[in-house]
Design a protein around this motif. Sequence first.
Motif, short mmCIF file in Angstrom:
data_model
loop_
_atom_site.label_atom_id
_atom_site.label_comp_id
_atom_site.label_asym_id
_atom_site.label_seq_id
_atom_site.Cartn_x
_atom_site.Cartn_y
_atom_site.Cartn_z
N UNK A 140 12.13 6.81 1.06
CA UNK A 140 11.61 6.69 2.42
C UNK A 140 10.09 6.49 2.33
N UNK A 141 9.62 5.42 2.94
CA UNK A 141 8.19 5.11 2.89
C UNK A 141 7.58 5.35 4.26
N UNK A 142 6.73 6.38 4.36
CA UNK A 142 6.11 6.76 5.62
C UNK A 142 4.73 6.12 5.73
N UNK A 143 4.52 5.34 6.78
CA UNK A 143 3.19 4.76 7.01
C UNK A 143 2.82 4.95 8.48
N UNK A 144 1.51 5.01 8.74
CA UNK A 144 1.04 5.15 10.12
C UNK A 144 0.66 3.79 10.70
N UNK A 145 0.05 2.94 9.87
CA UNK A 145 -0.43 1.66 10.36
C UNK A 145 -0.13 0.58 9.32
N UNK A 146 -0.09 -0.67 9.74
CA UNK A 146 0.12 -1.76 8.77
C UNK A 146 -1.11 -1.95 7.89
N UNK A 147 -0.95 -2.72 6.84
CA UNK A 147 -2.09 -3.05 5.98
C UNK A 147 -1.87 -4.43 5.37
N UNK A 148 -2.98 -5.10 5.08
CA UNK A 148 -2.88 -6.43 4.49
C UNK A 148 -2.49 -6.33 3.02
N UNK A 149 -1.48 -7.09 2.65
CA UNK A 149 -1.06 -7.20 1.25
C UNK A 149 -1.33 -8.64 0.83
N UNK A 150 -2.19 -8.80 -0.17
CA UNK A 150 -2.50 -10.14 -0.64
C UNK A 150 -1.77 -10.42 -1.94
N UNK A 151 -1.61 -11.68 -2.30
CA UNK A 151 -0.96 -12.01 -3.58
C UNK A 151 -1.77 -11.45 -4.75
N UNK A 152 -1.21 -11.46 -5.95
CA UNK A 152 -1.99 -11.03 -7.12
C UNK A 152 -3.34 -11.71 -7.16
N UNK A 153 -4.35 -10.98 -7.62
CA UNK A 153 -5.73 -11.43 -7.56
C UNK A 153 -5.92 -12.82 -8.18
#
Length: 579
Positions: free
Chosen positions: A226-239
């Motif tokens: 179970x993954x608990x999060x409050x807000x979304x976040x940006x996920x970028x591709x590998x650097x």
Amino acid sequence: MDDTNGYGAAAKASYAIREEPLGTPKHVRIVGIGAGASGINLIRTIRKNMVNYEHVVYEKNEKVGGTWFENRYPGCRCDVPSHNYQFSWRPNPEWSNFLSPAPEIQEYLSRICEEEHMMDTIKLRHKVNGAWWDEKRGLWDLSVQNLETGEEFKDYANFLVDASGILNNWKWPEYPGIKSFKGDLVHTASWPKDFDYSNKTVAVIGNGASGIQLLPAIQPDVKKLYHFIRTPTWIIPPRRITMLLMGGPAKEVLEDLGLDEDENFSQEQIERFKTDPAFYQKFVKAIERDIGGAFPILVNGSPAQADVNAKAAMTMTRLLGGDKKLCEALIPKFPLGCRRVTPGPGYLEALQTPNTELVMEGIARVVPEGIQLESGKVIKLDAIMCATGFDNSFAPPFPIVGRHGNVQDTMKAETPKSYMSLALAGLPNYFTFMGPNAPIGHGSVFTLGEHVARYITRLMIKCQTEGIKAVAPSDAAVDDYARHVAAFMPRTSWSGSCRSWFKSGDGEGGAVTALHPGSRFHFFHMLDRFRGEDWEYVLDDDENPGRNRFYYLGNGFSTKELDPKVNVTWYLDEDADRL
């Protein structure tokens, strides 16, 4: 006629020449806190530039490395390319991966300390418990504890340098009943050795950098996640992929690298780094320009920001398979950069696996059998993994008492502020790495720390050789700098409507206190010159009528002419006219 300011008897009676050459350093004692990257680099900088000093570094852990010793959770690695996440004076062509795992970085730091014979300066398992400034003596009185024996003892310092870092004092989330949980309760910054999570029902709380790295690393081995999060976040591709897609300065050299699908360097590539210094230097500099040149994407309203936000949203949508529910929950409405930008290989994919469930409902409390949601539903768990970060308030974990009282109280009562991130008002002879409004999100902290170390060391040498007992930034200079920071931050995505540890407080509207008001190159440029007008000085023996501010000029000779190892005609060198 009053001849006090001339060459008459009155002047001779009230002033005495110092019978030592200009440049003669007085003896000083320097105490450092923390043997992470910044503390290690400071040891070298001091050794290369200072004489007539004592230096001791107190490190609370049993090994050096700081955050790279403490953070050992599965999947932990750097998010800055390896060959730039190193000291400029200690290149390592043998990094195994484009983004090095934590144990490899810790081993790099340990190896440097051993090979550079720094362990005689570092006292492991020693913790500073308090620091008090004595104005009359011009010294810091310190309380230090030997964590092996429990013994507490006193020490002192002419200069106190805090290199403990901002990501150091980890904390549990403030949920009622958290200590009542009967299963395994762990924090990513204090991961138990040999902790077995296989075939268990677990929760991962938090989607900052640690949570994003941890989740895909453990997902294949757990029974239910179970993954608990409050807000979304940006996920970028590998650097590396991002650099290629954006077509920046590193694109050409990245296309010529030998990497496998997991971004491990081939042995042939490592050998080329070792045997072709021109290519190695070209590679490192191209990556550095790419990282340092990313600031425009953080400037509100810029074309670069609009472009990268659109590309990031498209990439996340594709990796989420167009799932509307997941896209709505995970793709932010705030601009990229408002929260720390994190490459998340495998994270979005792991969220779509059958044994993983995303939970955005608020947590009401922790109960003995698991987590109770605000709706009243209880999720039963075997383990709770908290990727919930650190105390980023800038309030030190121990009292530091200067001219304005205890810094702990000041930092909690007001928006944290500093002088260029490296000194605080009212704290003479105190310096810090990554203080308020440091460039913590501006690329490799190794190189950033080198610039800060040089600045601090130059200032300590000034005090050592110019008869200065105490130096501190003026209140006015610190206030003016804080006003500049506050006026600048609304120009950036950092001030967007998101919850972020970049800001003071937990809300969306807090002041941005953890980032520098400008680019990486801007920070380096800012530290190029020492602004003496921003500092206040107390001279050695300030009340002695036989001395004044020019007492340090001495007997007419210079240490530069008396030292046979010094180039006495430096002013005739080819680059002598460079400012």
